[in-house]
Design a protein around this motif. Structure first.
Motif, short mmCIF file in Angstrom:
data_model
loop_
_atom_site.label_atom_id
_atom_site.label_comp_id
_atom_site.label_asym_id
_atom_site.label_seq_id
_atom_site.Cartn_x
_atom_site.Cartn_y
_atom_site.Cartn_z
N ASP A 97 40.72 34.51 35.77
CA ASP A 97 39.96 33.31 36.04
C ASP A 97 38.51 33.73 36.26
O ASP A 97 38.13 34.88 36.02
N ASP A 98 37.68 32.81 36.74
CA ASP A 98 36.26 33.12 36.93
C ASP A 98 36.06 34.25 37.95
O ASP A 98 35.16 35.08 37.80
N ARG A 99 36.92 34.28 38.97
CA ARG A 99 36.77 35.31 40.00
C ARG A 99 37.09 36.70 39.46
O ARG A 99 36.34 37.65 39.69
N THR A 100 38.18 36.82 38.75
CA THR A 100 38.56 38.15 38.24
C THR A 100 37.57 38.64 37.18
O THR A 100 37.30 39.84 37.11
N ARG A 101 37.05 37.71 36.37
CA ARG A 101 36.06 38.13 35.38
C ARG A 101 34.78 38.62 36.07
O ARG A 101 34.17 39.61 35.64
N GLU A 102 34.39 37.95 37.17
CA GLU A 102 33.23 38.39 37.93
C GLU A 102 33.51 39.73 38.62
O GLU A 102 32.63 40.60 38.71
N ILE A 103 34.74 39.91 39.09
CA ILE A 103 35.12 41.18 39.73
C ILE A 103 35.00 42.33 38.75
O ILE A 103 34.43 43.39 39.06
N VAL A 104 35.52 42.15 37.56
CA VAL A 104 35.45 43.20 36.55
C VAL A 104 34.00 43.49 36.16
O VAL A 104 33.60 44.65 35.98
N ARG A 105 33.19 42.45 36.05
CA ARG A 105 31.78 42.64 35.69
C ARG A 105 31.04 43.44 36.77
O ARG A 105 30.31 44.40 36.46
N LEU A 106 31.23 43.06 38.04
CA LEU A 106 30.54 43.76 39.14
C LEU A 106 31.04 45.19 39.27
O LEU A 106 30.26 46.11 39.57
N ALA A 107 32.35 45.39 39.06
CA ALA A 107 32.88 46.75 39.14
C ALA A 107 32.31 47.62 38.04
O ALA A 107 32.01 48.81 38.26
N GLY A 108 32.13 47.05 36.86
CA GLY A 108 31.52 47.81 35.77
C GLY A 108 30.07 48.17 36.06
O GLY A 108 29.63 49.29 35.79
N LEU A 109 29.32 47.22 36.64
CA LEU A 109 27.92 47.50 36.99
C LEU A 109 27.82 48.57 38.07
O LEU A 109 26.86 49.35 38.09
N ALA A 110 28.82 48.60 38.98
CA ALA A 110 28.81 49.60 40.05
C ALA A 110 29.35 50.95 39.60
O ALA A 110 29.32 51.91 40.37
N GLY A 111 29.85 51.03 38.37
CA GLY A 111 30.38 52.28 37.85
C GLY A 111 31.71 52.69 38.45
O GLY A 111 32.02 53.88 38.54
N LEU A 112 32.54 51.72 38.84
CA LEU A 112 33.84 52.03 39.44
C LEU A 112 34.86 52.38 38.36
O LEU A 112 34.76 51.93 37.21
N ASN A 113 35.84 53.17 38.75
CA ASN A 113 36.97 53.45 37.85
C ASN A 113 37.89 52.24 37.84
O ASN A 113 38.34 51.78 38.90
N LEU A 114 38.20 51.72 36.68
CA LEU A 114 39.11 50.59 36.54
C LEU A 114 40.46 51.11 36.07
O LEU A 114 40.56 51.72 35.01
N LEU A 115 41.49 50.87 36.87
CA LEU A 115 42.83 51.35 36.57
C LEU A 115 43.78 50.16 36.49
O LEU A 115 43.74 49.27 37.35
#
Length: 324
Positions: free
Chosen positions: A98-116
């Protein structure tokens, strides 16, 4: 010729080792030739293929009991927005975005986090809960300062103001806030935010019986924890005594104090404001160590103030006295 029966000369104990026991009989499941052993091995193979146990093994590589985790879509989104230092973001496989999860993924990518990506069993074990809503954020441990570094930095900053006006030098004098027996991380976060707002030099907390700078405290601080140093001390009483030897004055907050916050006469000196918990207040030894006990005038219908509210009022009173 007769042959003498019995042991011959020099034979002493030649075969004694054969009389020693071989210990208890192994269990049937430990004997490689027994059918119970084969049944045990077959059971181990079945368990190894169980998806729940496989998830447990995979989670053990990435998570531990000491991890500070934030889970739930709203909580993770808020933590990423205020910049809580994090390392990894876990997302459930086949998650309905949803809008929240898409924003979460976007912010995590900008912060350089590992996505698992993890399946349902893994997510439950990582979050130690089933209420994660498909997202779990792993937060970095907070980097505490030592009290010595905290004090030296504040005093260095004050010495750098030698050529400034008297008013500016007074405002630059070290100001610390110490928390005694405050165990709510949200109160700690609010105190850190107030300390940053009123120009304090740092926050001091004890190692035991105290809240730590967790993700909850970081979120309440609205990002102020990123630039407001926090020191942990083994013994609060000894820490205050050490600061007093360096020329600091200590003002403890208590409803039954003899003075009023902001009017103790120590506001323009190097100062430590000490707060206790809402229920217990200051501990006995800390109370005795303070130079003066001050109170905040409040209505008689209210017994006490929340620790974070008292901290904000006290820091404002000190800042106002220094500005005057």
């Amino acid at each position: 010729m007769a042959i003498k029966k019995g042991p011959t000369k020099g034979s002493g104990g030649k075969h004694r080792s054969k009389l020693r026991g071989k210990g208890p009989t192994p269990k049937a499941e430990d004997r490689t030739y027994h059918k119970a052993y084969k049944a045990k091995k077959a059971s181990e193979r079945r368990n190894a293929s169980d998806p729940r146990l496989a998830a447990r093994r995979r989670v053990a590589r990435y998570a531990s009991d000491s991890d500070d985790l934030v889970f739930g879509r709203n909580s993770v989104l808020e933590a990423l927005r205020v910049g809580v230092p994090s390392t990894q973001l876990y997302i459930a496989s086949r998650l309905e975005h949803d809008d929240r999860t898409r924003e979460i993924v976007r912010l995590a990518g900008l912060a350089g986090l590992n996505l698992l990506e993890a399946d349902h069993f893994e997510m439950d074990r990582i979050a130690r809960s089933s209420n994660h809503q498909g997202v779990v954020l792993k937060v970095q441990p907070y980097d505490y300062s030592s009290l010595q570094n905290l004090v030296e930095h504040a005093e260095k900053k004050y010495r750098a103001m030698e050529g400034a006006s008297e008013k500016s030098r007074i405002k630059a004098k070290p100001l610390f806030i110490a928390l005694d027996n405050v165990t709510d991380p949200q109160n700690l976060g609010a105190v850190i935010r107030s300390a940053a707002a009123f120009g304090a030099s740092g926050v001091i907390i004890p190692e035991r019986r105290s809240a730590s700078v967790t993700a909850a405290a970081w979120k309440v601080s609205a990002g102020a924890a990123a630039h407001m140093p926090v020191a942990r001390v083994v013994n609060m009483t000894r820490a205050l005594e050490g600061l007093k030897e360096r020329g600091y004055y200590t003002v403890g907050l208590d409803g039954g104090g003899d003075a009023v916050v902001g009017e103790t006469g120590f506001e323009r000196d190097p100062l430590v404001v000490v707060l206790g918990s809402e229920g217990e207040g200051l501990s006995r030894l800390v109370h005795q160590t303070c130079d003066v006990i001050a109170g905040i005038p409040i209505s008689s219908t209210v017994e006490s103030l929340n620790a974070s509210v008292a901290a904000g009022i006290s820091l404002y009173a000190v800042a106002k006295a220094r500005n005057e």
